[in-house]
Design an enzyme around this catalytic site. Structure first.
Site, PDB file in Angstrom:
ATOM      1  N   GLY A  33      20.526 -35.246 -12.110  1.00 28.13           N
ATOM      2  CA  GLY A  33      21.603 -36.413 -11.662  1.00 28.13           C
ATOM      3  C   GLY A  33      21.117 -37.713 -11.639  1.00 28.13           C
ATOM      4  O   GLY A  33      19.875 -37.771 -11.949  1.00 28.13           O
ATOM      5  N   ASN A  34      21.687 -38.639 -10.624  1.00 27.62           N
ATOM      6  CA  ASN A  34      20.983 -39.763 -10.565  1.00 27.62           C
ATOM      7  C   ASN A  34      21.591 -40.320  -9.274  1.00 27.62           C
ATOM      8  O   ASN A  34      22.218 -39.488  -8.450  1.00 27.62           O
ATOM      9  CB  ASN A  34      21.570 -40.983 -11.508  1.00 27.62           C
ATOM     10  CG  ASN A  34      22.976 -41.174 -11.517  1.00 27.62           C
ATOM     11  OD1 ASN A  34      23.408 -41.710 -10.791  1.00 27.62           O
ATOM     12  ND2 ASN A  34      23.657 -40.443 -12.842  1.00 27.62           N
ATOM     13  N   ARG A  35      21.191 -41.413  -8.688  1.00 24.97           N
ATOM     14  CA  ARG A  35      21.186 -42.079  -7.310  1.00 24.97           C
ATOM     15  C   ARG A  35      22.480 -42.683  -7.096  1.00 24.97           C
ATOM     16  O   ARG A  35      22.720 -43.186  -5.788  1.00 24.97           O
ATOM     17  CB  ARG A  35      20.066 -42.669  -6.836  1.00 24.97           C
ATOM     18  CG  ARG A  35      18.683 -42.138  -6.858  1.00 24.97           C
ATOM     19  CD  ARG A  35      17.787 -43.041  -6.230  1.00 24.97           C
ATOM     20  NE  ARG A  35      16.434 -42.318  -6.279  1.00 24.97           N
ATOM     21  CZ  ARG A  35      16.016 -41.488  -5.416  1.00 24.97           C
ATOM     22  NH1 ARG A  35      16.638 -41.126  -4.608  1.00 24.97           N
ATOM     23  NH2 ARG A  35      14.793 -40.762  -5.260  1.00 24.97           N
ATOM     24  N   SER A  36      23.518 -42.839  -8.005  1.00 25.80           N
ATOM     25  CA  SER A  36      24.548 -43.593  -7.601  1.00 25.80           C
ATOM     26  C   SER A  36      25.589 -42.781  -6.473  1.00 25.80           C
ATOM     27  O   SER A  36      26.029 -41.555  -6.721  1.00 25.80           O
ATOM     28  CB  SER A  36      25.573 -43.672  -9.066  1.00 25.80           C
ATOM     29  OG  SER A  36      26.807 -44.489  -8.672  1.00 25.80           O
ATOM     30  N   ALA A 100      27.633 -44.192 -13.246  1.00 19.70           N
ATOM     31  CA  ALA A 100      26.365 -44.043 -13.796  1.00 19.70           C
ATOM     32  C   ALA A 100      26.355 -42.745 -14.718  1.00 19.70           C
ATOM     33  O   ALA A 100      26.418 -41.602 -14.251  1.00 19.70           O
ATOM     34  CB  ALA A 100      25.137 -44.080 -12.715  1.00 19.70           C
TER      35      ALA A 100
END
Ligand code: CTP
Ligand code: CA
Length: 227
Positions: A33-36, A100
């Site tokens: 995943g990512n930090r958005s 994102a």
């Protein structure tokens, strides 16, 4: 408008906004995943509703309150986001890709939870490319439809932004500089809105609604020019 009563300059328009960050599963309990956080996309959805638009919000793994008056389509992976966005974009006047989207996903998704094996090194994770939704939107957009991308850059922000706008073929690209404590998960945002026509509008640090309103200003100007 900034603090004043909103102008219904998006009345009669359908806009699609993607928000949040996609998650690409490795097994039933793990993902890449990512930090958005989705806050900028939600601010775009709220401000578009305030300006009179019909709003479809494609929300990837967010935990934010649904914006009143928007249709929210929850998605998980980049493939699900692509389906939802391309489906909603058919009759849209503008599509804003604030999400994102994972560039890569694991080549295989294990049906069962990946377990440790005594003494053995872990298997490497093989990744494959995800489709570029923004580039697809730009390639298939109807005459007059406005396609907007977002880019977070850590270095050479404007040069990278200009190159990315050209590569993606979108009408507008909102570029912000990220790093420790910048943009991700914060309340404030600062950016430059780059247009395919060459115009560049710096937006000073401020609430994400402020940047959202400047994006809709640029979108309504392009929509008006196309009418
Ligand atoms: N985007 C997309 N589909 C992808 C990747 C990105 O639609 N598979 C969109 C994002 O929603 C964003 C824009 O493209 O609006 C720019 O994303 P960014 O990650 O900055 O661009 P990339 O082309 O993936 O470049 P980079 O290699 O810098 O990550
Ligand atoms: Ca990317």
């Amino acid at each position: 408008g900034a603090g004043g009563s909103p102008v219904a300059d998006l009345a009669g328009r359908h806009v699609v906004v993607s928000a949040g960050g996609t998650r690409e599963p490795l097994d039933p309990v793990r993902f890449l995943g990512n930090r958005s956080s989705g806050k900028q996309g939600y601010a775009l959805a709220r401000t578009a509703v305030a300006r009179g638009a019909r709003v479809t919000l494609v929300a990837a793994n967010t935990c934010l309150p649904d914006p009143a008056g928007a249709e929210v389509l929850p998605v998980g992976t980049a493939a699900e986001l692509r389906e939802a966005v391309l489906g909603a974009a058919g009759d849209a006047d503008a599509v804003v890709m604030a999400a994102a989207v994972a560039d890569f996903r694991p080549a295989a998704r294990s049906e069962s939870k990946i377990k440790k094996r005594d003494g053995a090194d872990p298997e490497p994770i093989v990744l494959v490319r995800n489709p570029d939704v923004l580039a697809e939107l730009a390639a298939r957009r109807r005459a007059g439809q406005v396609v907007v991308g977002f880019a977070a850059e850590t270095d050479d922000v404007l040069a990278n932004g200009r190159a990315k706008l050209a590569r993606k073929g979108c009408d507008l690209l909102v570029v912000n500089e990220v790093g420790e404590n910048r943009a991700f998960g914060t309340e404030d945002n600062e950016a430059v809105i780059i247009e395919a026509g060459g115009e560049e509008t710096p937006v000073p640090p401020g609430p994400k609604e402020q940047l959202a309103d400047r994006v809709w200003d640029a979108v309504t100007r392009l929509l008006g020019a196309a009418d």
